[in-house]
Design a protein around this motif. Structure first.
Motif, PDB file in Angstrom:
ATOM      1  N   LEU A 291       0.780  -1.013  -0.034  1.00  0.00           N
ATOM      2  CA  LEU A 291      -0.003   0.206   0.131  1.00  0.00           C
ATOM      3  C   LEU A 291       0.954   1.237   0.038  1.00  0.00           C
ATOM      4  CD1 LEU A 291      -2.760  -1.008   2.414  1.00  0.00           C
ATOM      5  CD2 LEU A 291      -3.111  -0.723   0.199  1.00  0.00           C
ATOM      6  N   ALA A 292       2.146   1.160   0.651  1.00  0.00           N
ATOM      7  CA  ALA A 292       2.862   2.425   0.696  1.00  0.00           C
ATOM      8  C   ALA A 292       3.599   2.633  -0.474  1.00  0.00           C
ATOM      9  CB  ALA A 292       4.037   2.144   1.818  1.00  0.00           C
ATOM     10  N   ILE A 293       3.677   1.703  -1.505  1.00  0.00           N
ATOM     11  CA  ILE A 293       4.491   1.862  -2.765  1.00  0.00           C
ATOM     12  C   ILE A 293       3.831   2.104  -3.834  1.00  0.00           C
ATOM     13  CG2 ILE A 293       6.723   0.930  -1.713  1.00  0.00           C
ATOM     14  CD1 ILE A 293       6.083  -1.400  -3.157  1.00  0.00           C
ATOM     15  N   LEU A 294       2.252   1.621  -3.784  1.00  0.00           N
ATOM     16  CA  LEU A 294       1.469   1.645  -5.238  1.00  0.00           C
ATOM     17  C   LEU A 294       0.344   2.786  -4.957  1.00  0.00           C
ATOM     18  CD1 LEU A 294       0.846  -2.309  -5.639  1.00  0.00           C
ATOM     19  CD2 LEU A 294       2.725  -0.938  -6.635  1.00  0.00           C
ATOM     20  N   ASP A 295      -0.030   3.164  -6.127  1.00  0.00           N
ATOM     21  CA  ASP A 295      -1.119   3.834  -6.155  1.00  0.00           C
ATOM     22  C   ASP A 295      -2.380   3.208  -6.136  1.00  0.00           C
ATOM     23  OD1 ASP A 295      -2.136   6.700  -7.055  1.00  0.00           O
ATOM     24  OD2 ASP A 295      -3.112   5.182  -8.515  1.00  0.00           O
ATOM     25  N   GLY A 296      -3.149   3.926  -5.198  1.00  0.00           N
ATOM     26  CA  GLY A 296      -4.497   3.082  -4.987  1.00  0.00           C
ATOM     27  C   GLY A 296      -5.309   3.084  -6.080  1.00  0.00           C
ATOM     28  N   LEU A 297      -5.448   3.925  -6.978  1.00  0.00           N
ATOM     29  CA  LEU A 297      -6.370   3.936  -8.103  1.00  0.00           C
ATOM     30  C   LEU A 297      -5.663   3.072  -9.369  1.00  0.00           C
ATOM     31  CD1 LEU A 297      -8.906   4.945  -9.455  1.00  0.00           C
ATOM     32  CD2 LEU A 297      -7.535   6.990 -10.178  1.00  0.00           C
ATOM     33  N   THR A 298      -4.438   3.371  -9.557  1.00  0.00           N
ATOM     34  CA  THR A 298      -3.957   2.590 -10.878  1.00  0.00           C
ATOM     35  C   THR A 298      -3.209   1.354 -10.643  1.00  0.00           C
ATOM     36  OG1 THR A 298      -1.943   3.898 -10.749  1.00  0.00           O
ATOM     37  CG2 THR A 298      -3.720   4.895 -11.943  1.00  0.00           C
ATOM     38  N   GLY A 299      -2.655   1.367  -9.217  1.00  0.00           N
ATOM     39  CA  GLY A 299      -1.974   0.134  -9.045  1.00  0.00           C
ATOM     40  C   GLY A 299      -0.482   0.332  -9.597  1.00  0.00           C
ATOM     41  N   VAL A 300       0.015   1.598  -9.965  1.00  0.00           N
ATOM     42  CA  VAL A 300       1.288   1.651 -10.552  1.00  0.00           C
ATOM     43  C   VAL A 300       2.113   1.957  -9.375  1.00  0.00           C
ATOM     44  CG1 VAL A 300       2.709   3.266 -12.061  1.00  0.00           C
ATOM     45  CG2 VAL A 300       0.584   2.383 -12.811  1.00  0.00           C
ATOM     46  N   ALA A 301       3.653   1.760  -9.293  1.00  0.00           N
ATOM     47  CA  ALA A 301       4.344   2.449  -8.342  1.00  0.00           C
ATOM     48  C   ALA A 301       4.278   3.908  -8.306  1.00  0.00           C
ATOM     49  CB  ALA A 301       5.735   1.792  -8.744  1.00  0.00           C
ATOM     50  N   ASN A 302       4.193   4.133  -6.967  1.00  0.00           N
ATOM     51  CA  ASN A 302       4.282   5.765  -6.893  1.00  0.00           C
ATOM     52  C   ASN A 302       5.612   6.531  -6.514  1.00  0.00           C
ATOM     53  OD1 ASN A 302       5.014   5.062  -4.426  1.00  0.00           O
ATOM     54  ND2 ASN A 302       3.014   5.198  -3.267  1.00  0.00           N
ATOM     55  N   ARG A 303       5.772   7.733  -6.361  1.00  0.00           N
ATOM     56  CA  ARG A 303       6.935   8.470  -6.326  1.00  0.00           C
ATOM     57  C   ARG A 303       7.655   7.901  -5.109  1.00  0.00           C
ATOM     58  NH1 ARG A 303       9.086  13.407  -7.676  1.00  0.00           N
ATOM     59  NH2 ARG A 303      11.265  13.704  -6.788  1.00  0.00           N
ATOM     60  N   ARG A 304       7.131   7.477  -3.880  1.00  0.00           N
ATOM     61  CA  ARG A 304       8.014   7.054  -3.082  1.00  0.00           C
ATOM     62  C   ARG A 304       8.824   5.936  -3.366  1.00  0.00           C
ATOM     63  NH1 ARG A 304       4.162   6.183   0.163  1.00  0.00           N
ATOM     64  NH2 ARG A 304       4.169   8.435   1.176  1.00  0.00           N
ATOM     65  N   TYR A 305       8.230   5.030  -4.124  1.00  0.00           N
ATOM     66  CA  TYR A 305       9.142   3.863  -4.619  1.00  0.00           C
ATOM     67  C   TYR A 305       9.987   4.107  -5.588  1.00  0.00           C
ATOM     68  CZ  TYR A 305       9.820  -0.946  -6.042  1.00  0.00           C
ATOM     69  OH  TYR A 305      10.321  -2.226  -6.236  1.00  0.00           O
TER      70      TYR A 305
END
Length: 349
Positions: free
Chosen positions: A322-336
């Motif tokens: 949950l901390a590294i994925l975007d909740g809407l798209t499931g794509v890795a987020n800026r933090r990751y």
């Protein structure tokens, strides 16, 4: 202690002495006392392996064995059983050696009255019972302490169960100990096992027969007088068999609590703790059953702790995702992205 309810084994080859002892013990006043008589030490050892007695009256001069060796053989077969030596040999040194070897008393044939024999039997049984209770308590406390320490130090359920079956087999002196899981696997499987080194491994067919017997579902009935699956008051079941190289099986259920609601918790069968005696039919003592019942409680705690650890570990993994994925798209987020960029920068540097 009621002398009328005792069961005594007399190992004596002289018919006259055996009749005399029988006349002393088996009379109207002692009508409930049971006396079994054999002529040889080997006959006595065979009976002791299959039945329970309160005391042994042992002659030291027998056709198949002589002297102190008789005491040693009986003690090896039944360490907890009190032995009273009955002999014609009035020898103080032999009497001392007999007591040191494990005999509770040393009586000279023809040199004692009925009251002395009965008193000697009663005192010998009381002393031996007290000594054995203290030894058993120390062994049980040692094993319980060791298992509790394992539970505190390790979250590996496999390691805890393996230690349990090894220690139990040594304390109960059984041929085989196992823990059988029938909750999440059908028809079930053995998750921990300890075998005696001299135990001959059964064939695959015989193993399957045993597993078929143990892998009964919650609603089924055991092929014995007690149905421990439906009646939890019958928390131990003894299964005698002449097949599958298993003369005697002691089975105890391992229950696991499941939360049905905030007010109610339902116990569900997780598996079985099983003790095997394959060489001879065995009398399972009350303390052995009580001991294993206490042990299954500790096994239940270990199971619950292991499952709780697995749930926490799974929840932590989900939190990481949950901390590294975007909740809407499931794509890795800026933090990751920042984490990967930093790792790659350090690697390429």
């Amino acid at each position: 202690m009621d002398i009328n309810t005792l069961k005594i084994l007399l190992i004596e080859d002289n018919p006259a002495d055996a009749d005399w002892i029988g006349e002393i013990l088996i009379e109207e006043k002692l009508a409930g006392l049971k006396l079994e008589h054999v002529n040889r030490v080997n006959e006595g050892l065979n009976i002791l392996a299959q039945d329970y007695f309160d005391a042994v009256l042992l002659d030291l001069s027998l056709p198949d064995s002589q002297g102190i060796d008789n005491i040693a053989m009986v003690k090896q077969q039944a360490p907890e059983l009190p032995i009273i030596v009955l002999t014609s040999l009035n020898d103080q040194n032999m009497a001392i050696k007999s007591v040191r070897k494990g005999a509770q008393d040393y009586l000279i044939k023809g040199g004692f009255e009925k009251e002395l024999l009965i008193r000697s039997i009663s005192y010998a049984i009381e002393r031996q019972r007290t000594k054995e209770q203290l030894r058993q308590q120390a062994e049980r406390e040692r094993l319980m302490g060791k298992m509790l320490e394992k539970i505190r130090q390790s979250l590996d359920l496999t390691e805890i169960l393996a230690t349990t079956v090894d220690e139990v087999r040594q304390i109960l002196k059984t041929d085989r100990e196992l823990i059988y899981c029938c909750e999440s696997v059908r028809p079930g499987k053995i998750v921990a096992e300890s075998r005696s080194p001299h135990l001959e491994l059964p064939s695959e067919k015989k193993i399957n027969s045993l597993e078929l017997y143990l892998s009964i579902s919650d609603s089924a009935h055991l092929d014995t007088a007690k149905d421990i699956w439906q009646f939890k008051s019958s928390s131990a079941d003894v299964y005698q068999s002449t097949q599958n190289q298993l003369n005697s099986i002691l089975t105890l259920p391992i229950w696991r609590g499941q939360q049905e609601s905030k007010q109610e918790q339902k116990e569900q069968l997780w598996g079985m703790l099983v003790a095997h005696s394959s060489n001879t039919s065995r009398y399972w003592k009350k303390w052995e059953i009580n001991f294993l019942q206490q042990l299954t409680t500790q096994v239940t705690i270990a199971i619950q702790q292991s499952e709780l650890h697995s749930q926490i570990k799974k929840a932590n993994e989900q939190l990481k995702q949950l901390a590294i994925l975007d909740g809407l798209t499931g794509v890795a987020n800026r933090r990751y992205f920042d984490r990967v960029f930093r790792n790659e920068w350090n690697r390429l540097a």
